[in-house]
Design a protein around this motif. Structure first.
Motif, short mmCIF file in Angstrom:
data_model
loop_
_atom_site.label_atom_id
_atom_site.label_comp_id
_atom_site.label_asym_id
_atom_site.label_seq_id
_atom_site.Cartn_x
_atom_site.Cartn_y
_atom_site.Cartn_z
N PRO A 26 53.84 142.92 76.71
CA PRO A 26 52.90 142.87 75.58
C PRO A 26 51.52 142.44 76.04
CG PRO A 26 54.40 140.99 75.51
CD PRO A 26 54.90 141.90 76.60
N THR A 92 52.19 142.51 66.01
CA THR A 92 53.32 143.32 65.56
C THR A 92 54.04 143.83 66.80
OG1 THR A 92 52.26 145.49 65.55
CG2 THR A 92 51.89 144.08 63.62
N GLY A 93 55.07 144.64 66.59
CA GLY A 93 55.75 145.22 67.72
C GLY A 93 54.92 146.24 68.45
N ASP A 94 53.84 146.71 67.82
CA ASP A 94 53.03 147.78 68.40
C ASP A 94 51.70 147.30 68.97
OD1 ASP A 94 54.89 149.78 67.66
OD2 ASP A 94 54.09 149.74 65.62
N TYR A 95 51.13 146.23 68.43
CA TYR A 95 49.79 145.83 68.86
C TYR A 95 49.57 144.34 68.69
CZ TYR A 95 48.46 145.54 63.92
OH TYR A 95 48.38 145.20 62.60
N THR A 112 47.31 147.35 72.67
CA THR A 112 48.72 147.72 72.70
C THR A 112 49.23 147.49 74.12
OG1 THR A 112 48.61 150.04 73.41
CG2 THR A 112 48.09 149.57 71.08
N THR A 114 50.34 149.58 76.31
CA THR A 114 50.07 150.61 77.31
C THR A 114 48.70 151.26 77.19
OG1 THR A 114 51.10 152.28 75.88
CG2 THR A 114 52.52 151.19 77.50
N TYR A 301 43.47 154.33 60.04
CA TYR A 301 44.60 153.84 60.81
C TYR A 301 45.57 153.03 59.93
CZ TYR A 301 41.47 155.00 64.67
OH TYR A 301 40.63 155.65 65.53
N TRP A 303 47.68 150.92 60.91
CA TRP A 303 47.86 149.56 61.40
C TRP A 303 46.74 148.61 60.99
CZ3 TRP A 303 43.65 148.28 64.18
CH2 TRP A 303 42.97 149.30 64.86
#
Length: 580
Positions: A26, A92-95, A112, A114, A301, A303
């Protein structure tokens, strides 16, 4: 303790050698102290101090080096934000959303695991009234040797060339061979219409002279445009070579004034700029363009979280019809401040939406923020509106979240006069005239002659030049049939796409003065001396022509320059003579 910031940055640089994998670590925030933090992921990291973000590591290379790095400022370089107290705003799990705080507001980096880069946005709390507000990178000049905009893809001028040239004005130098170097050559029309690709950046050999053959690119990508100021003709400086240090400069003018006469705004608390994407890649323009296309498709977006109505949106549709029944084909449509006296190019305090009507006059604007809006439409050339000098205005348009608003037929009243002749379509640019058009280029107006004659019915649009400033006279010769002038007055409309004070002219009909082009009647913008080749701030001058000033047979209109300042003049949009 982490030890010195420099040592920490070097250690974290080793993280960037990892290849993208499905299970990347992360993003991270390391608070060195209250004024210094390190943020990044497995592929890049940057050390951010109170004023500057430096030590930007990517693939084991510091992309900032001796340059100034990343910062946020307003009113030019006069006021840099002091960003401190970095903290995690949301995970969050994404960012991971990391926020830095200044007295003027909050600056966010959204990472994020990646992504080689970060989304960024700014939330206002106490910005002063201002014209320019920007974020930017000043990057290593040996790694970032080239600039890319939708007008130019070429090497940035070497610092040595600037040092060996004579400075003649603001960030402009003349070389021994007579050619010019200026940062404004890298300006362009900022794509602010939804769906347009707002992409620009700098690129070059990763590591400069120590490069192993790899390239690197740093890009700004705006998926959304509603937080940017100005209308369809918004222009900005986007990249350039810094003339004192040689830094490669990548500008993000989120409220800019480089080509406007007046654009200063006071912002409500909570006004949010962004999110936009800052993106690192291998220098590939194609890859950056593909990423821009994806960002446009993903906007707004999902998010993004804020308390200022980011996701409270509806849509607006309508049908623009001229009062003579014609559809306003291709007209520029602007949704902005309600009941405002400020021209659309100079609006910038809140949010703005822009589109174009289709060939039948219909327009649709999606993802409009909830609120009450003012609609404006203006000519963008073409058979229907290319002779229309008026601007449509309709206020009190209430948009509610989740609703599709249909305005029905919106009637637009043109000036309603019979055209005698016209040179150039009304589109708020100099398109079609000699030497006009992209790319931006300094002193191109010097190609225009001091004296010019245009014969209506014989000459073509391209025979008129885009900019006038030199001492001399430009003449329009035309014929009126016998008995056509009896008791009839006329209006000469001179639509200017831009005006830079310093030169002026007297306008004459058959040798009799009917008006002037000068700073006494026009607000000045920098278009002529900042490489404008199409437009700056639009102006409409209407000169009454008395009946006894017109002749049966041969007539002439003269634009007689009475004062000339080099690199200062006006850019033409259209000339129209109509019966009053």
């Amino acid at each position: 303790m982490l030890g010195s910031v420099f040592t920490t940055g070097v250690l974290l640089a080793s993280l960037s050698v990892a290849s993208p994998v499905a299970r990347a670590n992360p993003p991270f925030l390391i608070n060195v102290d209250d004024e210094t933090a390190i943020i990044g992921n497995d592929f890049w990291n940057v050390t951010i101090g109170r004023q500057y973000g430096t030590k930007l590591y990517y693939k084991n290379v510091d992309l900032v080096g001796d340059a100034w790095g990343h910062y946020v400022s307003y009113n030019g370089a006069q006021s840099d934000l002091n960003l401190t107290n970095a903290r995690i705003h949301k995970v969050t799990g994404d960012y991971t959303d990391i926020v830095f705080t200044a007295k003027e507001g909050e600056f966010h980096w959204v990472l994020t695991p990646t992504l080689t880069g970060a989304y960024q946005y700014f939330v206002n709390t106490a910005l002063p009234t201002l014209g320019e507000f920007r974020t930017l990178w000043r990057l290593a000049n040996d790694s970032f040797t080239h600039g890319w905009t939708d007008e130019r893809n070429e090497a940035l001028p070497p610092l040595s060339d600037i040092a060996n040239a004579a400075k003649i004005q603001d960030e402009t130098w003349q070389q021994a061979d007579g050619t010019y170097i200026t940062k404004y050559d890298f300006a362009t029309f900022l794509p602010v219409v939804e769906g347009e690709s707002a992409l620009w950046g700098v690129y070059g050999p990763l590591g400069g002279q120590k490069s192993t053959g790899e390239q690197v690119g740093s890009w700004y990508i705006h998926g959304g445009k509603d937080y940017l100021n100005g209308n369809h003709l918004k222009q900005e400086l986007l990249v350039h070579r810094e003339s004192q240090t040689g830094d490669a400069v990548q500008l993000n003018m989120i409220h800019g004034t480089h080509y406007q006469a007046v654009s200063s705004d006071s912002f409500p608390e909570g006004k949010t700029w962004g999110p936009w994407l800052w993106y690192l890649n291998d220098g590939s323009v194609d890859d950056a363009a593909a990423r821009a296309k994806a960002e446009i498709a993903a906007w707004p977006y999902e998010w993004m979280q804020d308390s200022n109505g980011y996701h409270s949106r509806g849509s607006v549709r309508g049908h623009l019809v001229l009062s003579n029944g014609q559809p306003a084909s291709g007209a520029a449509v602007f949704l902005g401040d309600n009941n405002s006296q400020t021209r659309s190019l100079d609006q910038g305090a809140w949010y703005y939406h822009r589109t174009y009507a289709d060939e039948n006059g219909y327009f649709t604007i999606e993802n409009v923020r909830e609120g009450t809006w003012g609609l404006r439409a203006f000519a963008n050339g073409g058979d229907a509106v290319g002779r229309v000098t008026t601007e449509l205005e309709k206020n009190d348009i209430a948009v509610h979240s989740g609703e599709a608003l249909w305005l029905g037929d919106v009637t637009w009243s043109p000036q309603g006069r019979e055209v005698i002749w016209q040179i150039g379509e009304v589109d708020r640019t100099a398109a079609g005239f000699a030497y006009s058009g992209a790319p931006h280029e300094f002193a191109r107006g010097l190609n225009c002659p001091a004296n010019l004659t245009f014969n209506v019915g014989k000459s073509e649009t391209k025979d008129w030049c885009f900019e006038q400033s030199s001492l001399g006279t430009w003449t329009v010769e035309f014929n009126l049939p016998a008995n056509s002038t009896h008791g009839r007055s006329a209006i000469l409309s001179v639509a200017l796409a831009g005006f830079s004070a310093g030169s002026s002219a007297t306008v004459l009909m058959n040798g009799v003065s009917i008006g002037t082009i000068s700073s006494s009647v026009l607000a000045s913008d920098p278009s002529s001396y900042r490489c404008g080749t199409l437009a700056g701030e639009w102006h409409l001058l209407e000169f009454p022509v008395a009946a006894d000033a017109l002749l049966n047979g041969t007539n002439s209109v003269e634009f007689q320059v009475t004062k000339s300042t080099k690199f200062r003049g006006w850019i033409y949009d259209s000339l129209i003579l109509e019966w009053a």
